[in-house]
Design a protein around this motif. Structure first.
Motif, PDB file in Angstrom:
ATOM      1  N   PHE A   8      42.813  44.147  45.417  1.00  0.00           N
ATOM      2  CA  PHE A   8      43.732  43.311  44.645  1.00  0.00           C
ATOM      3  C   PHE A   8      44.954  42.900  45.474  1.00  0.00           C
ATOM      4  O   PHE A   8      45.503  41.813  45.281  1.00  0.00           O
ATOM      5  CB  PHE A   8      44.148  44.030  43.360  1.00  0.00           C
ATOM      6  N   ALA A   9      45.351  43.742  46.410  1.00  0.00           N
ATOM      7  CA  ALA A   9      46.446  43.366  47.308  1.00  0.00           C
ATOM      8  C   ALA A   9      46.019  42.203  48.197  1.00  0.00           C
ATOM      9  O   ALA A   9      46.795  41.272  48.457  1.00  0.00           O
ATOM     10  CB  ALA A   9      46.857  44.568  48.162  1.00  0.00           C
ATOM     11  N   ARG A  10      44.762  42.245  48.645  1.00  0.00           N
ATOM     12  CA  ARG A  10      44.244  41.166  49.489  1.00  0.00           C
ATOM     13  C   ARG A  10      44.089  39.873  48.690  1.00  0.00           C
ATOM     14  O   ARG A  10      44.350  38.777  49.206  1.00  0.00           O
ATOM     15  CB  ARG A  10      42.894  41.586  50.079  1.00  0.00           C
ATOM     16  N   LEU A  11      43.684  39.991  47.432  1.00  0.00           N
ATOM     17  CA  LEU A  11      43.590  38.809  46.571  1.00  0.00           C
ATOM     18  C   LEU A  11      44.948  38.123  46.443  1.00  0.00           C
ATOM     19  O   LEU A  11      45.048  36.890  46.513  1.00  0.00           O
ATOM     20  CB  LEU A  11      43.070  39.206  45.182  1.00  0.00           C
ATOM     21  N   GLU A  12      45.984  38.915  46.256  1.00  0.00           N
ATOM     22  CA  GLU A  12      47.331  38.350  46.143  1.00  0.00           C
ATOM     23  C   GLU A  12      47.758  37.701  47.452  1.00  0.00           C
ATOM     24  O   GLU A  12      48.368  36.628  47.460  1.00  0.00           O
ATOM     25  CB  GLU A  12      48.327  39.448  45.750  1.00  0.00           C
ATOM     26  N   GLU A  13      47.422  38.341  48.566  1.00  0.00           N
ATOM     27  CA  GLU A  13      47.794  37.803  49.874  1.00  0.00           C
ATOM     28  C   GLU A  13      47.144  36.444  50.121  1.00  0.00           C
ATOM     29  O   GLU A  13      47.757  35.539  50.695  1.00  0.00           O
ATOM     30  CB  GLU A  13      47.374  38.782  50.972  1.00  0.00           C
ATOM     31  N   LEU A  14      45.897  36.299  49.680  1.00  0.00           N
ATOM     32  CA  LEU A  14      45.154  35.056  49.895  1.00  0.00           C
ATOM     33  C   LEU A  14      45.353  34.052  48.761  1.00  0.00           C
ATOM     34  O   LEU A  14      44.808  32.949  48.825  1.00  0.00           O
ATOM     35  CB  LEU A  14      43.657  35.360  50.029  1.00  0.00           C
ATOM     36  N   HIS A  15      46.105  34.445  47.729  1.00  0.00           N
ATOM     37  CA  HIS A  15      46.272  33.603  46.535  1.00  0.00           C
ATOM     38  C   HIS A  15      44.903  33.260  45.936  1.00  0.00           C
ATOM     39  O   HIS A  15      44.652  32.134  45.505  1.00  0.00           O
ATOM     40  CB  HIS A  15      47.034  32.313  46.873  1.00  0.00           C
ATOM     41  N   MET A  16      44.030  34.238  45.926  1.00  0.00           N
ATOM     42  CA  MET A  16      42.671  34.054  45.430  1.00  0.00           C
ATOM     43  C   MET A  16      42.546  34.692  44.050  1.00  0.00           C
ATOM     44  O   MET A  16      43.007  35.809  43.829  1.00  0.00           O
ATOM     45  CB  MET A  16      41.653  34.685  46.396  1.00  0.00           C
ATOM     46  N   SER A  17      41.922  33.991  43.132  1.00  0.00           N
ATOM     47  CA  SER A  17      41.743  34.509  41.780  1.00  0.00           C
ATOM     48  C   SER A  17      40.530  35.433  41.710  1.00  0.00           C
ATOM     49  O   SER A  17      39.659  35.420  42.586  1.00  0.00           O
ATOM     50  CB  SER A  17      41.556  33.356  40.798  1.00  0.00           C
ATOM     51  N   GLN A  18      40.465  36.219  40.640  1.00  0.00           N
ATOM     52  CA  GLN A  18      39.297  37.071  40.424  1.00  0.00           C
ATOM     53  C   GLN A  18      38.049  36.213  40.195  1.00  0.00           C
ATOM     54  O   GLN A  18      36.942  36.597  40.578  1.00  0.00           O
ATOM     55  CB  GLN A  18      39.538  37.992  39.227  1.00  0.00           C
ATOM     56  N   THR A  19      38.246  35.059  39.585  1.00  0.00           N
ATOM     57  CA  THR A  19      37.119  34.149  39.352  1.00  0.00           C
ATOM     58  C   THR A  19      36.526  33.667  40.671  1.00  0.00           C
ATOM     59  O   THR A  19      35.302  33.597  40.835  1.00  0.00           O
ATOM     60  CB  THR A  19      37.575  32.937  38.523  1.00  0.00           C
ATOM     61  N   GLU A  20      37.405  33.360  41.636  1.00  0.00           N
ATOM     62  CA  GLU A  20      36.928  32.908  42.940  1.00  0.00           C
ATOM     63  C   GLU A  20      36.206  34.032  43.673  1.00  0.00           C
ATOM     64  O   GLU A  20      35.174  33.815  44.316  1.00  0.00           O
ATOM     65  CB  GLU A  20      38.105  32.398  43.775  1.00  0.00           C
ATOM     66  N   LEU A  21      36.745  35.252  43.575  1.00  0.00           N
ATOM     67  CA  LEU A  21      36.077  36.395  44.199  1.00  0.00           C
ATOM     68  C   LEU A  21      34.700  36.596  43.576  1.00  0.00           C
ATOM     69  O   LEU A  21      33.724  36.898  44.275  1.00  0.00           O
ATOM     70  CB  LEU A  21      36.922  37.657  44.041  1.00  0.00           C
ATOM     71  N   SER A  22      34.617  36.410  42.270  1.00  0.00           N
ATOM     72  CA  SER A  22      33.334  36.529  41.578  1.00  0.00           C
ATOM     73  C   SER A  22      32.347  35.487  42.086  1.00  0.00           C
ATOM     74  O   SER A  22      31.172  35.786  42.327  1.00  0.00           O
ATOM     75  CB  SER A  22      33.546  36.366  40.070  1.00  0.00           C
ATOM     76  N   ARG A  23      32.835  34.259  42.277  1.00  0.00           N
ATOM     77  CA  ARG A  23      31.960  33.183  42.762  1.00  0.00           C
ATOM     78  C   ARG A  23      31.441  33.477  44.162  1.00  0.00           C
ATOM     79  O   ARG A  23      30.273  33.233  44.469  1.00  0.00           O
ATOM     80  CB  ARG A  23      32.725  31.859  42.770  1.00  0.00           C
ATOM     81  N   ARG A  24      32.305  34.042  44.998  1.00  0.00           N
ATOM     82  CA  ARG A  24      31.929  34.287  46.388  1.00  0.00           C
ATOM     83  C   ARG A  24      31.012  35.495  46.547  1.00  0.00           C
ATOM     84  O   ARG A  24      30.241  35.571  47.504  1.00  0.00           O
ATOM     85  CB  ARG A  24      33.184  34.500  47.243  1.00  0.00           C
ATOM     86  N   THR A  25      31.113  36.455  45.639  1.00  0.00           N
ATOM     87  CA  THR A  25      30.361  37.703  45.792  1.00  0.00           C
ATOM     88  C   THR A  25      29.199  37.852  44.825  1.00  0.00           C
ATOM     89  O   THR A  25      28.309  38.668  45.053  1.00  0.00           O
ATOM     90  CB  THR A  25      31.295  38.912  45.599  1.00  0.00           C
ATOM     91  N   GLY A  26      29.230  37.092  43.724  1.00  0.00           N
ATOM     92  CA  GLY A  26      28.201  37.259  42.707  1.00  0.00           C
ATOM     93  C   GLY A  26      28.469  38.429  41.780  1.00  0.00           C
ATOM     94  O   GLY A  26      27.623  38.791  40.959  1.00  0.00           O
ATOM     95  N   ILE A  27      29.653  39.024  41.895  1.00  0.00           N
ATOM     96  CA  ILE A  27      30.041  40.146  41.031  1.00  0.00           C
ATOM     97  C   ILE A  27      30.716  39.589  39.778  1.00  0.00           C
ATOM     98  O   ILE A  27      31.579  38.716  39.875  1.00  0.00           O
ATOM     99  CB  ILE A  27      31.005  41.096  41.767  1.00  0.00           C
ATOM    100  N   ALA A  28      30.348  40.082  38.622  1.00  0.00           N
ATOM    101  CA  ALA A  28      30.910  39.581  37.369  1.00  0.00           C
ATOM    102  C   ALA A  28      32.422  39.771  37.332  1.00  0.00           C
ATOM    103  O   ALA A  28      32.948  40.781  37.811  1.00  0.00           O
ATOM    104  CB  ALA A  28      30.267  40.293  36.183  1.00  0.00           C
ATOM    105  N   THR A  29      33.126  38.802  36.751  1.00  0.00           N
ATOM    106  CA  THR A  29      34.587  38.896  36.659  1.00  0.00           C
ATOM    107  C   THR A  29      35.007  40.106  35.826  1.00  0.00           C
ATOM    108  O   THR A  29      36.043  40.722  36.101  1.00  0.00           O
ATOM    109  CB  THR A  29      35.174  37.618  36.029  1.00  0.00           C
ATOM    110  N   SER A  30      34.210  40.452  34.829  1.00  0.00           N
ATOM    111  CA  SER A  30      34.533  41.623  34.007  1.00  0.00           C
ATOM    112  C   SER A  30      34.471  42.902  34.833  1.00  0.00           C
ATOM    113  O   SER A  30      35.276  43.824  34.643  1.00  0.00           O
ATOM    114  CB  SER A  30      33.571  41.721  32.821  1.00  0.00           C
TER     115      SER A  30
END
Length: 293
Positions: A8-30
């Protein structure tokens, strides 16, 4: 810091949303949300895709800085006999986990080998001129059209960058490569207007796009006034200055010199709050002394 906290610290650093991380990894946002809510770490088989999406190494994600030095001094960790004996003394579940971990290490090795190969294929480096300003040196001429550039080939080459992101060292901005870049870069009005040396320079500059973003300076903003860009550039446009050099060959195919070019990186500020490279324009050969090989 625990693994989920680092994520989550890295997400903030990259200004990346959880939705975008989900799209890139295939892991559910929940599932991603649960890591923070329940203070739990991701499953081991998800770590490689997470590292790739966040541009981190597995060591950066897993290592504990306080214990890293101590772990490195424990020779038994790399002792083959110790590992075999440990496996023999383990129960079925522990053995399964050990095998999964070794498989994970193999995947990491493949990713690292692929990254090194990709870098070597581009044959790009960054140097500084006598004033300390960076120049991206592109050591190969990939697009050599004698009369004109085949921009379809350039577009195909650019597609390999889609989904990647790079950080501007001078500002900390993270710039993404969207799926619109290949078509815009190769088919914009500016691209069709340039000929000869400048066209060849723009075509071959694609090899150094990651580094050209990283060394970019002179950030400028302007509002978006075009209705067709009301979404993909909702918050306006940024322009950065960058420089690159490409080789000039003698008749015997040896490099005679490197010509230096200035370029402007056009970046759109999208409705999703991210910056995307849109095009590279205003390519001009510098009149200063070229680089000698």
């Amino acid at each position: 810091m625990k693994i989920y906290e680092k994520i989550f610290a890295r997400l903030e650093e990259l200004h990346m949303s959880q939705t975008e991380l989900s799209r890139r990894t295939g892991i559910a946002t929940s599932t991603i949300s649960d890591w923070r809510k329940k203070q739990i770490n991701p499953q081991a088989d998800k770590l490689v895709s997470i590292c790739k999406a966040l541009d981190m190494t597995l060591v950066e994600l897993l290592s504990d800085e306080e214990n890293a030095e101590q772990t490195a001094t424990n020779d038994y960790i790399t002792d083959e006999n110790y590992m075999i004996e440990l496996y023999r003394r383990s129960d079925t579940e522990s053995r399964r986990r050990m095998i999964s971990y070794l498989a994970l290490l193999d995947v990491c090795k493949q990713i690292n080998d692929s990254a090194r190969s990709k870098k070597q294929q581009r044959n790009v480096s960054v140097i500084q001129d006598i004033d300390g300003n960076n120049i991206v040196v592109i050591n190969d001429i990939r697009f050599k059209g004698k009369r004109s550039i085949d921009w379809k080939e350039v577009r195909a080459y650019l597609k390999k960058y889609v989904g990647d992101f790079y950080k501007v060292a001078s500002t900390g901005d993270v710039i993404y490569i969207g799926d619109d870049l290949p078509s815009e870069y190769s088919g914009s009005k500016y691209t069709h207007s340039i000929k000869g040396t400048n066209a060849k320079a723009k075509a071959n500059a694609v090899q150094g796009i990651p580094e050209m973003i990283e060394i970019a300076v002179g950030k400028h903003f302007r509002e978006n006034k075009e209705s067709k860009h009301w979404r993909n550039a909702m918050y306006g446009w940024y322009r950065y200055d960058s420089r690159f050099a490409i080789p000039v060959y003698r008749d015997d195919e040896e490099v005679e010199r490197y010509n230096i070019f200035h370029a402007s990186l056009i970046v759109r500020y999208s409705e999703d709050g991210k910056l995307y490279l849109y095009d590279v324009i205003d390519i001009k050969k510098e009149t200063s002394n070229p680089i000698e090989p």
